[in-house]
Enzyme design. Sequence first.
Site, PDB file in Angstrom:
ATOM      1  CD  GLU A 250     115.762  72.009   7.689  1.00  0.00           C
ATOM      2  OE1 GLU A 250     116.683  71.458   8.330  1.00  0.00           O
ATOM      3  OE2 GLU A 250     115.635  73.222   7.572  1.00  0.00           O
ATOM      4  CB  CYS A 284     120.001  73.256   9.985  1.00  0.00           C
ATOM      5  SG  CYS A 284     119.193  73.804   8.489  1.00  0.00           S
TER       6      CYS A 284
HETATM    7  P1  NAD Z   1     114.271  75.382  20.385  1.00  0.00           P
HETATM    8  O1  NAD Z   1     114.269  73.942  20.123  1.00  0.00           O
HETATM    9  O2  NAD Z   1     113.728  75.868  21.685  1.00  0.00           O
HETATM   10  O3  NAD Z   1     113.482  76.164  19.245  1.00  0.00           O
HETATM   11  C1  NAD Z   1     113.684  75.971  17.872  1.00  0.00           C
HETATM   12  C2  NAD Z   1     112.451  76.525  17.153  1.00  0.00           C
HETATM   13  O4  NAD Z   1     111.358  75.682  17.439  1.00  0.00           O
HETATM   14  C3  NAD Z   1     112.027  77.921  17.646  1.00  0.00           C
HETATM   15  O5  NAD Z   1     111.599  78.692  16.551  1.00  0.00           O
HETATM   16  C4  NAD Z   1     110.863  77.664  18.579  1.00  0.00           C
HETATM   17  O6  NAD Z   1     109.914  78.715  18.573  1.00  0.00           O
HETATM   18  C5  NAD Z   1     110.262  76.427  17.996  1.00  0.00           C
HETATM   19  N1  NAD Z   1     109.631  75.591  19.009  1.00  0.00           N
HETATM   20  C6  NAD Z   1     110.073  75.321  20.251  1.00  0.00           C
HETATM   21  N2  NAD Z   1     109.208  74.506  20.893  1.00  0.00           N
HETATM   22  C7  NAD Z   1     108.200  74.261  20.025  1.00  0.00           C
HETATM   23  C8  NAD Z   1     107.015  73.498  20.080  1.00  0.00           C
HETATM   24  N3  NAD Z   1     106.691  72.764  21.156  1.00  0.00           N
HETATM   25  N4  NAD Z   1     106.198  73.501  19.006  1.00  0.00           N
HETATM   26  C9  NAD Z   1     106.512  74.197  17.887  1.00  0.00           C
HETATM   27  N5  NAD Z   1     107.617  74.936  17.771  1.00  0.00           N
HETATM   28  C10 NAD Z   1     108.452  74.960  18.826  1.00  0.00           C
HETATM   29  O7  NAD Z   1     115.729  75.844  20.240  1.00  0.00           O
HETATM   30  P2  NAD Z   1     116.471  77.245  20.137  1.00  0.00           P
HETATM   31  O8  NAD Z   1     117.118  77.593  21.439  1.00  0.00           O
HETATM   32  O9  NAD Z   1     115.657  78.302  19.494  1.00  0.00           O
HETATM   33  O10 NAD Z   1     117.604  76.750  19.173  1.00  0.00           O
HETATM   34  C11 NAD Z   1     118.417  75.707  19.665  1.00  0.00           C
HETATM   35  C12 NAD Z   1     118.650  74.634  18.688  1.00  0.00           C
HETATM   36  O11 NAD Z   1     117.590  74.447  17.771  1.00  0.00           O
HETATM   37  C13 NAD Z   1     119.841  74.920  17.837  1.00  0.00           C
HETATM   38  O12 NAD Z   1     120.986  74.477  18.480  1.00  0.00           O
HETATM   39  C14 NAD Z   1     119.573  74.149  16.591  1.00  0.00           C
HETATM   40  O13 NAD Z   1     120.078  72.854  16.743  1.00  0.00           O
HETATM   41  C15 NAD Z   1     118.104  74.027  16.537  1.00  0.00           C
HETATM   42  N6  NAD Z   1     117.478  74.829  15.468  1.00  0.00           N
HETATM   43  C16 NAD Z   1     117.516  74.322  14.234  1.00  0.00           C
HETATM   44  C17 NAD Z   1     116.961  75.018  13.195  1.00  0.00           C
HETATM   45  C18 NAD Z   1     117.022  74.459  11.806  1.00  0.00           C
HETATM   46  O14 NAD Z   1     117.069  75.220  10.856  1.00  0.00           O
HETATM   47  N7  NAD Z   1     116.984  73.154  11.635  1.00  0.00           N
HETATM   48  C19 NAD Z   1     116.336  76.231  13.437  1.00  0.00           C
HETATM   49  C20 NAD Z   1     116.301  76.754  14.743  1.00  0.00           C
HETATM   50  C21 NAD Z   1     116.880  76.017  15.754  1.00  0.00           C
END
Ligand code: NAD
Length: 476
Positions: A250, A284
């Site tokens: 997602e 999202c």
């Molecule tokens: P990010 O991509 O660093 O992290 C998003 C989430 O993924 C965090 O909870 C993080 O702990 C987890 N994550 C990161 N690397 C991972 C890995 N290798 N394995 C498993 N989990 C991992 O981004 P961020 O700075 O926290 O958020 C930035 C962007 O992420 C936002 O602009 C948005 O587009 C997206 N986001 C989307 C949702 C959603 O509901 N679809 C949720 C959170 C973030």
Amino acid sequence: MEYPELTLLIGGRAVPAGQRPGLEVIDPATREVLGRVPVASPDDIDEALEAAHRAFPGWRDTAPLERAAILRRAATLMRERTARLAWLITRELGKPLTESEKEVATAAEMFEWGAEEARRTYGRLIPGRVGGIRQMAIPEPIGPVAAFSGWNAPAITPSRKIAGALAAGCSIVIKPSEETPAIALEIGRALTDAGLPAGVLNMVFGDPGDISRRLIESPLIRMVTFTGSTSIGRELAVMAANGLKRATLELGGHAPVLVYGDADPVNAADTVLAAKLRNSGQICTSPTRMYVHESVYEPFVERLAERARSWRVGNGLDAGVQMGPLANPRRLAAMETMVADALKHGAELAAGGQRLDLPGWFWAPTVLRDAGPDCLASNTEPFGPLALVQPFRDPDEALALANRLPFGLAAYVFTRDAATARIASERIESGVVCINHCQASLPETPFGGVKDSGLGKEGGVEGLQEFMQVKYVSQM
Ligand code: NAD
């Protein structure tokens, strides 16, 4: 209320930090350090994997009605603990307490939905070609699940994954966000208190990359479910594919809103703005690219901007606050970059556009008018309180604009005309299309994106099926 000591949850035991390093959890409204979440060691992760593996057969063989009773009890406990759970969400994420209370209620409903649907995981009898043969398609739980959830819906997202896995009969190791660990642990506690057998649910925190690699590469894991950004989702999908494991993803969105000339622009602006500013736009499905027919463009923009300017922003714990801070400084930096870039590309500020003079990571509700397709925010998910508005002339142009990005999670359409609504819902490339409202997901409806917004569904019957595989049994 006090912020709790943060632990891991392994094999039914709350594992305290001990000598493990910790990561700071920060209140985004005050920048106060709330606590430290322990970083799981490789041994901790292996222990969680073993616990999920050991617990799986017993849980798989537990009758769905018995599983349902535990899920229902957990939901009741969560509701009884709403005040504490909502307080934790607001401290960790920043959003207003009333929004947090609604999130707790929806998260509890996820468990209730799982409890209700667990008893309906029906199979199928397929008529045999000769007499005396029974051919059966029997759904069975897929096995231990590795789950990863983000910080932006810190109760709903883990609940949806845990409820789906548990209702289907799977065990699970989940890594909730390190930025919102206490609320996730409280959900785990509700399940433990409801009588969930040890090891069926395990929770670890730490370095996301290290944990996801170790979990997904383990032969004990049979399925991966992730909520977060598209780029990380892609990485995890590759890892899952290497192990031939199912992955439901997602991912990000960049939701278009089409406001046709026959819609009431004031009503549409009110509905869209409330959805836009929910959780400071960090959702999202947040409506972001607003394409408005030129005949109603000015009244729409005017109303949107007026409402945005009057929105009450502050600490989510304070009464009457409608929007809290951004969850982390990464989002604040993204807002600054995106607004400056949009202005450079010819957009005009109709509301907001700057930080607020408050102690936390606050950004004013922002409306950018005439934001063309070239600016960064028109192409990258803002994940913040930023609305982009642009006029359109003809309906085909509007649909082309809606479909111009590789994302396809949620889309919103405002029209009074049935034919326009039908054509838009058919032609918009998106997992969810809402007509004349902005409620994109409920526990009982299938939720998930197309194209770069993800794979598979969460919620609804379809979401439960993701945690199951079909076995064909043919008996003479
Ligand atoms: P990010 O991509 O660093 O992290 C998003 C989430 O993924 C965090 O909870 C993080 O702990 C987890 N994550 C990161 N690397 C991972 C890995 N290798 N394995 C498993 N989990 C991992 O981004 P961020 O700075 O926290 O958020 C930035 C962007 O992420 C936002 O602009 C948005 O587009 C997206 N986001 C989307 C949702 C959603 O509901 N679809 C949720 C959170 C973030």
